[in-house]
Design a protein around this motif. Structure first.
Motif, PDB file in Angstrom:
ATOM      1  N   PHE A  67       0.739  -1.023   0.110  1.00  0.00           N
ATOM      2  CA  PHE A  67      -0.091   0.125   0.007  1.00  0.00           C
ATOM      3  C   PHE A  67       1.007   1.430  -0.043  1.00  0.00           C
ATOM      4  O   PHE A  67       1.931   1.364   0.796  1.00  0.00           O
ATOM      5  CB  PHE A  67      -0.695  -0.016   1.176  1.00  0.00           C
ATOM      6  N   PHE A  68       0.533   2.030  -0.914  1.00  0.00           N
ATOM      7  CA  PHE A  68       1.191   3.502  -0.895  1.00  0.00           C
ATOM      8  C   PHE A  68       0.690   4.405  -0.112  1.00  0.00           C
ATOM      9  O   PHE A  68      -0.610   4.523  -0.070  1.00  0.00           O
ATOM     10  CB  PHE A  68       1.274   4.003  -2.699  1.00  0.00           C
ATOM     11  N   GLY A  69       1.119   5.418   0.671  1.00  0.00           N
ATOM     12  CA  GLY A  69       0.715   6.424   1.366  1.00  0.00           C
ATOM     13  C   GLY A  69       1.841   7.394   1.971  1.00  0.00           C
ATOM     14  O   GLY A  69       2.800   7.467   1.423  1.00  0.00           O
ATOM     15  N   PHE A  70       1.415   8.032   3.055  1.00  0.00           N
ATOM     16  CA  PHE A  70       2.208   8.949   3.937  1.00  0.00           C
ATOM     17  C   PHE A  70       1.666   9.004   5.403  1.00  0.00           C
ATOM     18  O   PHE A  70       0.429   9.046   5.621  1.00  0.00           O
ATOM     19  CB  PHE A  70       2.396  10.416   3.139  1.00  0.00           C
ATOM     20  N   THR A  71       2.713   9.411   6.317  1.00  0.00           N
ATOM     21  CA  THR A  71       2.430   9.259   7.479  1.00  0.00           C
ATOM     22  C   THR A  71       1.515  10.548   8.099  1.00  0.00           C
ATOM     23  O   THR A  71       1.022  10.469   8.988  1.00  0.00           O
ATOM     24  CB  THR A  71       3.640   9.250   8.465  1.00  0.00           C
ATOM     25  N   ASN A  72       1.570  11.732   6.960  1.00  0.00           N
ATOM     26  CA  ASN A  72       0.523  12.745   7.650  1.00  0.00           C
ATOM     27  C   ASN A  72      -0.616  12.761   7.089  1.00  0.00           C
ATOM     28  O   ASN A  72      -1.576  13.511   7.139  1.00  0.00           O
ATOM     29  CB  ASN A  72       1.101  13.894   7.076  1.00  0.00           C
ATOM     30  N   PRO A 100       3.072  -7.222   4.711  1.00  0.00           N
ATOM     31  CA  PRO A 100       2.453  -5.982   4.452  1.00  0.00           C
ATOM     32  C   PRO A 100       3.624  -4.916   4.236  1.00  0.00           C
ATOM     33  O   PRO A 100       4.481  -4.981   5.188  1.00  0.00           O
ATOM     34  CB  PRO A 100       1.504  -5.815   5.488  1.00  0.00           C
ATOM     35  N   LEU A 101       3.435  -4.434   3.267  1.00  0.00           N
ATOM     36  CA  LEU A 101       4.522  -3.305   2.893  1.00  0.00           C
ATOM     37  C   LEU A 101       3.533  -1.802   3.007  1.00  0.00           C
ATOM     38  O   LEU A 101       2.757  -1.739   2.017  1.00  0.00           O
ATOM     39  CB  LEU A 101       5.447  -3.433   1.728  1.00  0.00           C
ATOM     40  N   PHE A 102       4.117  -0.891   3.415  1.00  0.00           N
ATOM     41  CA  PHE A 102       3.700   0.543   3.425  1.00  0.00           C
ATOM     42  C   PHE A 102       4.805   1.229   2.877  1.00  0.00           C
ATOM     43  O   PHE A 102       5.666   1.653   3.351  1.00  0.00           O
ATOM     44  CB  PHE A 102       3.317   1.077   4.787  1.00  0.00           C
ATOM     45  N   ILE A 103       4.477   1.760   1.488  1.00  0.00           N
ATOM     46  CA  ILE A 103       5.582   2.418   0.811  1.00  0.00           C
ATOM     47  C   ILE A 103       5.235   3.945   0.694  1.00  0.00           C
ATOM     48  O   ILE A 103       4.005   4.412   0.347  1.00  0.00           O
ATOM     49  CB  ILE A 103       5.973   1.931  -0.710  1.00  0.00           C
ATOM     50  N   SER A 104       6.006   4.857   1.504  1.00  0.00           N
ATOM     51  CA  SER A 104       5.663   6.413   1.479  1.00  0.00           C
ATOM     52  C   SER A 104       5.903   7.064   0.248  1.00  0.00           C
ATOM     53  O   SER A 104       6.743   6.771  -0.695  1.00  0.00           O
ATOM     54  CB  SER A 104       6.793   6.960   2.537  1.00  0.00           C
ATOM     55  N   VAL A 105       4.993   7.984  -0.264  1.00  0.00           N
ATOM     56  CA  VAL A 105       5.275   8.962  -1.571  1.00  0.00           C
ATOM     57  C   VAL A 105       5.572  10.171  -0.897  1.00  0.00           C
ATOM     58  O   VAL A 105       5.524  11.302  -1.802  1.00  0.00           O
ATOM     59  CB  VAL A 105       3.814   8.940  -2.200  1.00  0.00           C
ATOM     60  N   ASP A 106       6.153  10.177   0.219  1.00  0.00           N
ATOM     61  CA  ASP A 106       6.281  11.627   0.950  1.00  0.00           C
ATOM     62  C   ASP A 106       7.741  11.553   1.259  1.00  0.00           C
ATOM     63  O   ASP A 106       8.040  11.517   2.502  1.00  0.00           O
ATOM     64  CB  ASP A 106       5.453  12.003   1.837  1.00  0.00           C
ATOM     65  N   SER A 107       8.796  11.548   0.478  1.00  0.00           N
ATOM     66  CA  SER A 107      10.240  11.330   0.564  1.00  0.00           C
ATOM     67  C   SER A 107      10.479  12.635   1.876  1.00  0.00           C
ATOM     68  O   SER A 107      11.602  12.305   2.563  1.00  0.00           O
ATOM     69  CB  SER A 107      10.852  11.293  -0.535  1.00  0.00           C
ATOM     70  N   ASP A 108      10.019  13.904   1.520  1.00  0.00           N
ATOM     71  CA  ASP A 108      10.498  14.931   2.445  1.00  0.00           C
ATOM     72  C   ASP A 108      10.199  15.057   3.721  1.00  0.00           C
ATOM     73  O   ASP A 108      11.163  15.213   4.598  1.00  0.00           O
ATOM     74  CB  ASP A 108       9.810  16.483   1.714  1.00  0.00           C
ATOM     75  N   ARG A 109       9.123  14.209   3.942  1.00  0.00           N
ATOM     76  CA  ARG A 109       8.728  14.106   5.514  1.00  0.00           C
ATOM     77  C   ARG A 109       8.986  12.765   6.084  1.00  0.00           C
ATOM     78  O   ARG A 109       8.842  12.649   7.292  1.00  0.00           O
ATOM     79  CB  ARG A 109       7.302  14.664   5.703  1.00  0.00           C
ATOM     80  N   ASP A 110       8.660  11.865   5.469  1.00  0.00           N
ATOM     81  CA  ASP A 110       8.926  10.322   5.762  1.00  0.00           C
ATOM     82  C   ASP A 110      10.239   9.754   5.573  1.00  0.00           C
ATOM     83  O   ASP A 110      10.657   9.027   4.470  1.00  0.00           O
ATOM     84  CB  ASP A 110       7.878   9.629   5.048  1.00  0.00           C
TER      85      ASP A 110
END
Length: 201
Positions: A67-72, A100-110
């Motif tokens: 799943f792709f997402g971001f912590t904020n 399960p994998l969580f891939i961040s799309v927010d490299s600046d904050r994550d």
């Protein structure tokens, strides 16, 4: 379900009430078309929230939920992570066959340290992955997913992320199997995945 997970579900419910506009924005992000599903591959080199660099080959031998997402993210991401956590609990012994994998799309904050504080709160089996902008772009291209930065004055650092919200399933050979659309109930995912694990064994 643990007390912590129950608390997270409650937090998700509150976020859903207070972040309707963001949910609409994210849900309008283009999904992976069924016609393009056969072109989906898992190819990436990203850093886990444990600081270890991983590629898709590290997960061969297990069924992989991605799943792709971001912590904020205030709504879709925590809701989906909570669903995946429920799936892992409900699979029982079969959960050993799933990663399960969580891939961040927010490299600046994550950064890895940020994912390490966020992802395990949902379930200890979920691994958060992040990387440089180029690494995330390459991963997104291989999965055929959409993401973009969206200016939002009230959001942390003044922006949110729009992104594809489906969950990808890959088999132990690394082959793409199917997509679970956003909002697919945990019992439905569990039933489908359990049957596939049994059939392969």
């Amino acid at each position: 379900m643990t007390r912590l997970q129950k608390g997270l579900w409650a937090a998700v419910a509150v976020a859903a009430l207070g972040a309707g506009a963001q949910a609409v924005m994210e849900s309008r992000a283009p999904e992976v078309a069924t016609s393009a599903a056969s072109l989906v591959v898992a190819e990436f080199e990203l850093t886990g929230h444990d600081g270890v660099v991983r590629t898709e080959e590290d997960f061969w031998g297990k069924w992989t939920l991605v799943f792709f997402g971001f912590t904020n993210c205030p709504d879709i991401c925590p809701t989906t992570l909570a669903e995946i956590a429920q799936v892992m609990d409900d699979l029982g012994p079969q959960a050993d066959a799933v990663q399960p994998l969580f891939i961040s799309v927010d490299s600046d904050r994550d950064r890895p340290m940020d994912l390490a504080e966020y992802v395990p709160l949902f379930h200890p089996s979920i691994l958060g992955l992040t990387g440089t902008p180029d690494q995330i772009e390459a991963a997104a291209a291989s999965f055929k997913i959409f993401y973009e930065r969206v200016p939002e004055e009230d959001a942390p650092d003044g922006y949110m992320m729009g992104h594809t919200s489906q969950v990808f399933l890959f088999d132990p050979d690394g082959g793409f199997v199917r997509l679970y659309g956003y909002g697919t109930p945990a019992p439905e995912i569990t039933s489908d995945l359990s049957a596939r694990i049994d059939a392969r064994n």
